[in-house]
Design an enzyme around this catalytic site. Structure first.
Site, short mmCIF file in Angstrom:
data_model
loop_
_atom_site.label_atom_id
_atom_site.label_comp_id
_atom_site.label_asym_id
_atom_site.label_seq_id
_atom_site.Cartn_x
_atom_site.Cartn_y
_atom_site.Cartn_z
N ARG A 1 -7.35 -20.82 -1.34
CA ARG A 1 -6.33 -20.57 -0.32
C ARG A 1 -5.17 -21.56 -0.43
O ARG A 1 -5.34 -22.77 -0.29
CB ARG A 1 -6.94 -20.67 1.09
CG ARG A 1 -5.95 -20.25 2.17
CD ARG A 1 -6.50 -20.37 3.57
NE ARG A 1 -5.50 -19.94 4.55
CZ ARG A 1 -4.46 -20.68 4.93
NH1 ARG A 1 -4.28 -21.89 4.46
NH2 ARG A 1 -3.59 -20.19 5.81
N GLU B 1 12.85 2.83 13.77
CA GLU B 1 11.85 3.84 13.37
C GLU B 1 10.73 3.81 14.39
O GLU B 1 10.86 3.20 15.45
CB GLU B 1 11.34 3.54 11.96
CG GLU B 1 10.69 2.18 11.81
CD GLU B 1 10.13 1.91 10.41
OE1 GLU B 1 9.87 2.86 9.66
OE2 GLU B 1 9.92 0.72 10.09
N ARG C 1 8.18 4.22 -4.68
CA ARG C 1 8.22 3.30 -3.53
C ARG C 1 7.21 2.17 -3.71
O ARG C 1 7.47 1.02 -3.34
CB ARG C 1 7.99 4.06 -2.22
CG ARG C 1 8.14 3.17 -0.99
CD ARG C 1 8.10 3.95 0.30
NE ARG C 1 6.79 4.56 0.53
CZ ARG C 1 6.50 5.36 1.55
NH1 ARG C 1 7.43 5.64 2.45
NH2 ARG C 1 5.30 5.87 1.69
N HIS D 1 -0.66 -21.00 0.18
CA HIS D 1 0.38 -19.99 0.38
C HIS D 1 1.08 -19.60 -0.92
O HIS D 1 1.35 -18.45 -1.18
CB HIS D 1 1.44 -20.49 1.37
CG HIS D 1 0.96 -20.58 2.78
ND1 HIS D 1 -0.11 -21.35 3.16
CD2 HIS D 1 1.40 -19.98 3.91
CE1 HIS D 1 -0.31 -21.23 4.45
NE2 HIS D 1 0.60 -20.39 4.94
N LYS E 1 6.40 -1.74 2.05
CA LYS E 1 5.19 -1.15 2.63
C LYS E 1 4.06 -2.17 2.48
O LYS E 1 3.18 -2.05 1.62
CB LYS E 1 4.87 0.21 1.98
CG LYS E 1 4.03 1.10 2.90
CD LYS E 1 4.14 2.56 2.54
CE LYS E 1 3.11 3.43 3.24
NZ LYS E 1 3.23 3.56 4.68
N TYR F 1 0.83 -1.20 0.00
CA TYR F 1 0.00 0.00 0.00
C TYR F 1 0.87 1.25 0.00
O TYR F 1 2.09 1.18 0.15
CB TYR F 1 -0.95 0.00 1.20
CG TYR F 1 -0.30 0.34 2.53
CD1 TYR F 1 0.55 -0.55 3.17
CD2 TYR F 1 -0.54 1.58 3.14
CE1 TYR F 1 1.14 -0.23 4.38
CE2 TYR F 1 0.05 1.90 4.35
CZ TYR F 1 0.89 1.00 4.98
OH TYR F 1 1.48 1.33 6.17
N LEU G 1 11.08 1.51 7.05
CA LEU G 1 10.42 1.96 5.82
C LEU G 1 11.12 3.23 5.32
O LEU G 1 11.34 4.16 6.10
CB LEU G 1 8.95 2.29 6.11
CG LEU G 1 8.18 2.60 4.84
CD1 LEU G 1 7.80 1.30 4.13
CD2 LEU G 1 6.95 3.43 5.13
C1 LIG Z 1 6.46 1.98 9.75
C2 LIG Z 1 6.48 3.32 9.09
N1 LIG Z 1 7.64 4.00 9.02
C3 LIG Z 1 7.71 5.22 8.45
C4 LIG Z 1 6.58 5.84 7.95
C5 LIG Z 1 6.69 7.23 7.33
O1 LIG Z 1 6.67 7.16 5.93
P1 LIG Z 1 6.14 8.38 5.05
O2 LIG Z 1 6.94 9.57 5.43
O3 LIG Z 1 6.40 7.95 3.65
O4 LIG Z 1 4.69 8.55 5.37
C6 LIG Z 1 5.36 5.19 7.99
C7 LIG Z 1 4.17 5.84 7.43
O5 LIG Z 1 3.06 5.49 7.62
C8 LIG Z 1 5.30 3.89 8.58
O6 LIG Z 1 4.14 3.22 8.65
#
Ligand SMILES: Cc1ncc(COP(=O)(O)O)c(C=O)c1O
Length: 283
Positions: free
Chosen positions: A97, A177, A49, A99, A144, A30, A201
């Site tokens: 279903r 993060e 991304r 995997h 993501k 997403y 991320l």
């Molecule tokens: C785990 C995680 N890290 C970092 C971010 C920040 O990313 P962005 O600046 O692209 O929104 C998000 C955003 O939702 C996130 O879910």
């Protein structure tokens, strides 16, 4: 209005099969794109991304960038608010279903728009409290992925503690993060950012903040940040597409630095807001 598999419709009319692999396995990716005054912010970067995430899960991108841009722009026009949070989700679609990937797939493509709610003024001027927790997620946090259960549980820890975010510490050693944001540490006037690797991320807002730091001669370093440095930081900053740039002023119940948003926050917050307005004016 939302978009689902080729059609724009009210969300109440949207239906997907229960065997969608997004529902069964969390098999999808997403994006969340902030839209200011009907202009998607950093759309090219979000689409890049998205492509990286799709590549990582071996799912062919159902659309090229011009098509994505057209779909997104149309959905933005169909929705009321000037400022929107645009959500894009692609799953590997419905299949019996199992995997293993199905031989034939029809990906599910879903876009929705919600009003963009940026942090209230009080959070901007006073900062927000956060807690720390063990980063117990997998080793592909750069994707993501819609499978967000670990992030959901970690974020809920913060909510249960009356806090805004959970800062994640890997192997008792270093900071990665936040549960739903990127984290910067400020020490002795230097902005410290963890490196973009498989454990975080690669945030679009993170990139903007580092670009702004570079363009404005703000001393900064991208390197692994020890957990011990987080606890003695002068300032902590949180970034995400919807939270933009926020100061974390309490960590695990103790004040961060002076306990008030600091000079680095003030500077980067202003630069970010100015940058945003400028981009909107010129796009
Ligand atoms: C785990 C995680 N890290 C970092 C971010 C920040 O990313 P962005 O600046 O692209 O929104 C998000 C955003 O939702 C996130 O879910």
């Amino acid at each position: 209005m939302i978009y689902l598999n080729g059609e724009f419709m009210p969300i109440e009319q949207a239906r997907i099969p229960v065997l969608d692999r997004g529902f069964i396995f969390g098999d999808g990716v997403y994006e969340v794109v902030p839209v200011y005054s009907r202009h998607p912010f950093r759309l090219a970067e979000h689409l890049r991304r998205l492509q990286d995430s799709l590549n990582s899960i071996k799912l062919v991108n159902p659309h090229d960038d011009p098509t994505w841009m057209r779909l997104i722009q149309h959905l933005v026009e169909l929705n009321e608010p000037e400022d929107q949070s645009l959500y894009i989700q692609i799953t590997r679609g419905p299949a019996k279903r199992d995997h293993a990937f199905p031989k034939q797939i029809t990906p599910t493509v879903f876009l929705m728009s919600n009003p963009l709610t940026t942090p209230p003024q009080q959070q901007v001027s006073e900062g927000v409290p956060a807690i720390t927790a063990v980063d117990n997620r997998w080793l592909r946090c750069d994707i993501k992925a819609i499978a967000l259960l670990p992030n959901v549980l970690l974020r809920q820890l913060a909510v249960d503690a009356g806090c805004a975010e959970t800062i994640l510490i890997r192997e008792n050693e270093f900071m990665t993060e936040g549960a739903a944001s990127n984290i910067f540490v400020v020490k002795k006037g230097i902005l410290l950012a963890p490196p973009k690797d498989n454990l975080m991320l690669p945030g679009i807002t993170y990139d903007v903040v580092l670009e702004l730091a570079a363009a404005n001669n703000i001393p900064h370093e991208v390197r692994r940040i020890a957990a011990s440095e987080v606890f003695v930081a002068d300032e902590l900053l949180l970034t995400s597409s919807t939270k933009e740039v926020l100061a974390i002023t309490r960590l695990d119940g103790k004040p961060v630095g002076t306990g008030k948003p600091g000079a680095m926050f003030a500077r980067l917050h202003k630069l970010y807001q100015d940058f945003k307005l400028n981009v909107m004016r010129t796009s």
